[in-house]
Design a protein around this motif. Structure first.
Motif, PDB file in Angstrom:
ATOM      1  N   SER A  72      -1.232 -13.270  -0.991  1.00 17.45           N
ATOM      2  CA  SER A  72      -0.412 -12.039  -1.031  1.00 17.45           C
ATOM      3  C   SER A  72      -0.971 -10.899  -1.495  1.00 17.45           C
ATOM      4  O   SER A  72      -1.842 -11.025  -2.551  1.00 17.45           O
ATOM      5  CB  SER A  72       0.676 -12.268  -1.468  1.00 17.45           C
ATOM      6  N   SER A  73      -0.831  -9.897  -0.935  1.00 23.73           N
ATOM      7  CA  SER A  73      -1.636  -8.531  -1.537  1.00 23.73           C
ATOM      8  C   SER A  73      -0.560  -7.520  -1.353  1.00 23.73           C
ATOM      9  O   SER A  73       0.507  -7.413  -0.574  1.00 23.73           O
ATOM     10  CB  SER A  73      -2.791  -8.199  -1.067  1.00 23.73           C
ATOM     11  N   THR A  74      -0.567  -6.214  -2.076  1.00 21.70           N
ATOM     12  CA  THR A  74       0.128  -5.146  -1.878  1.00 21.70           C
ATOM     13  C   THR A  74      -0.883  -3.890  -2.114  1.00 21.70           C
ATOM     14  O   THR A  74      -1.873  -3.882  -2.393  1.00 21.70           O
ATOM     15  CB  THR A  74       1.026  -4.918  -3.264  1.00 21.70           C
ATOM     16  N   ASP A  75      -0.324  -2.601  -1.408  1.00 22.84           N
ATOM     17  CA  ASP A  75      -0.945  -1.748  -1.095  1.00 22.84           C
ATOM     18  C   ASP A  75      -0.152  -0.321  -1.378  1.00 22.84           C
ATOM     19  O   ASP A  75       1.071  -0.302  -1.170  1.00 22.84           O
ATOM     20  CB  ASP A  75      -1.708  -1.338   0.205  1.00 22.84           C
ATOM     21  N   VAL A  76      -0.654   0.592  -2.163  1.00 25.25           N
ATOM     22  CA  VAL A  76       0.096   1.838  -2.541  1.00 25.25           C
ATOM     23  C   VAL A  76      -0.760   3.061  -1.630  1.00 25.25           C
ATOM     24  O   VAL A  76      -1.757   3.194  -2.340  1.00 25.25           O
ATOM     25  CB  VAL A  76       0.621   2.098  -3.779  1.00 25.25           C
ATOM     26  N   LEU A  77      -0.353   3.485  -0.585  1.00 19.44           N
ATOM     27  CA  LEU A  77      -1.179   4.242  -0.078  1.00 19.44           C
ATOM     28  C   LEU A  77      -0.336   6.035   0.012  1.00 19.44           C
ATOM     29  O   LEU A  77       0.464   6.445   1.097  1.00 19.44           O
ATOM     30  CB  LEU A  77      -1.111   3.813   1.325  1.00 19.44           C
ATOM     31  N   PRO A  78      -0.947   6.869  -0.970  1.00 15.24           N
ATOM     32  CA  PRO A  78      -0.175   8.204  -0.923  1.00 15.24           C
ATOM     33  C   PRO A  78      -1.116   9.088   0.178  1.00 15.24           C
ATOM     34  O   PRO A  78      -2.098   8.880   0.414  1.00 15.24           O
ATOM     35  CB  PRO A  78      -0.305   8.504  -2.397  1.00 15.24           C
ATOM     36  N   SER A  79      -0.352  10.139   0.429  1.00 19.76           N
ATOM     37  CA  SER A  79      -0.819  11.044   1.337  1.00 19.76           C
ATOM     38  C   SER A  79      -0.163  12.548   0.886  1.00 19.76           C
ATOM     39  O   SER A  79       0.983  12.523   0.374  1.00 19.76           O
ATOM     40  CB  SER A  79      -0.341  10.925   2.795  1.00 19.76           C
ATOM     41  N   PHE A  80      -1.202  13.594   1.249  1.00 20.78           N
ATOM     42  CA  PHE A  80      -0.650  15.032   0.965  1.00 20.78           C
ATOM     43  C   PHE A  80      -1.197  15.930   1.928  1.00 20.78           C
ATOM     44  O   PHE A  80      -2.397  15.916   2.370  1.00 20.78           O
ATOM     45  CB  PHE A  80      -1.094  15.322  -0.348  1.00 20.78           C
TER      46      PHE A  80
END
Length: 370
Positions: free
Chosen positions: A148-156
């Motif tokens: 299992s893995s997680t990603d947090v992908l912000p954008s602006f």
């Protein structure tokens, strides 16, 4: 066999004029019809599909056939905030967002372990001695790994208009992620690994050191002329096929773009921009693990790992687009455009042009794009 391939359903793209040799449908075997046709030429009285998924073994128990499968479940959520206003008399428009994704991967392949016995022999023609291999099946099982893995992908994204509806400055930054393929997560459908009894290693290595090339494994990927130690490592403790890696995260990068855009009229755009791509992890690559442990035994096996990160790619782009609204008739709905960009990578390379002697850019990377 052609008679056992019925056309199912309606024609693909039925009703299209001048369809020519366009594929009509996807064909599948009608197994009952195939059995009837083949039964005219062979005795198929014992032929059935009863053991397609599971079968009764000699011990009377029912066992399922080993299977190859990959399951990837992605749960994601996205939040975005839009904003709009004025700053020093200039229109300001933008948004900020973040994407969260949790990924659960279950990879299942068929793992076959064989004991490889070295049997001594004497050549009856010349009396020479040697060894030949005899492979014996130990186990054939489903090897399943869950990760299992997680990603947090912000954008602006931000756009500022110094001149309303004519001149704009845009900036964007985002973290990107491209998942690996299913075959990279699971590997080949069957992986066969060979080991040799520890008691035979010393005698084999001594023999092979004195008689390089004594074994011919009929495998062009191995060098039969290697000395004993290298031969043992590359042939005996080795797995065919490629084991997948469900821990792969895939390609990841932070991208930035800054552009200046001019709109001289409603039909035309002229822009120049600069960009940067900071790679955090490269595309997955095939590698060889020389100490992959299976059932407490180390093997040489092909697998995958995430590509190297830390590479930056920068460049500039010039673009011009216009609509031909001044043309008559249907031509007024046409348009044209041109763009060119440069790319420069921080990645070093040892490859060079044999004609000019200049260093070449990294693989699959050009210096200019049009």
């Amino acid at each position: 066999l052609h008679d056992a391939l019925p056309i199912s359903g309606n024609d693909f793209f039925a009703g299209v004029d001048d369809r020519g040799d366009l594929l009509r449908t996807w064909t599948v075997f009608d197994m009952k019809k195939m059995q009837h046709i083949l039964g005219q030429y062979a005795d198929l009285s014992d032929w059935n599909l009863n053991c397609l998924y599971e079968c009764i073994a000699d011990d009377g128990n029912v066992y399922k056939h080993n299977s190859y499968a990959t399951k990837e479940i992605t749960d994601s959520a996205y939040a975005m905030l839009d904003f709009e206003g004025e700053l020093f008399g200039m229109d300001v428009i933008g948004n900020a967002g973040v994407r969260y994704q949790a990924i659960d991967v279950t990879a299942q392949t068929v793992l076959v372990i064989q004991n490889r016995a070295a049997v001594p022999f004497v050549d009856p023609d010349d009396g020479s001695t040697g060894y030949e291999f005899d492979d014996n099946l130990v186990t054939s099982t489903e090897a399943t790994v869950n990760k299992s893995s997680t990603d947090v992908l912000p954008s602006f994204n931000l756009s500022v208009w110094p001149i309303e509806d004519e001149l704009a400055v845009r900036y964007s930054i985002a973290e990107q992620r491209a998942r690996p393929s299913l075959s990279q997560l699971t590997g080949t459908s069957v992986v066969t690994c060979y080991n040799v009894d520890e008691g035979q290693r010393d005698s084999l290595e001594q023999y092979l050191a004195a008689n390089p090339g004594a074994f011919d494994d009929a495998d062009p990927a191995t060098d039969d002329s290697e000395a004993g130690e290298n031969f043992i490592a590359s042939y005996i403790d080795r797995c065919s096929g490629r084991i997948g890696n469900p821990s792969l995260k895939g390609y990841g990068a932070v991208t930035q773009n800054l552009s200046l855009e001019w709109y001289p009229n409603r039909d035309t755009q002229v822009s120049v921009s600069a960009y940067k791509i900071a790679v955090k992890s490269g595309r997955p690559e095939g590698v060889t693990d020389f100490a992959y442990v299976i059932d407490n035994n180390p093997y040489e096996v092909g697998t995958y790992e995430d590509g190297e990160g830390g590479k930056d790619t920068t460049g500039v782009e010039f673009s011009v687009k216009t609509a031909f609204s001044f043309l008559p008739g249907f031509l007024r709905h046409t348009g044209g455009g041109f763009n060119t960009s440069t790319a420069k990578s921080s990645q070093s390379t040892a490859n060079f042009d044999l004609v000019t002697g200049k260093l070449l850019p990294p693989v699959k990377e050009s210096s200019y794009y049009y």
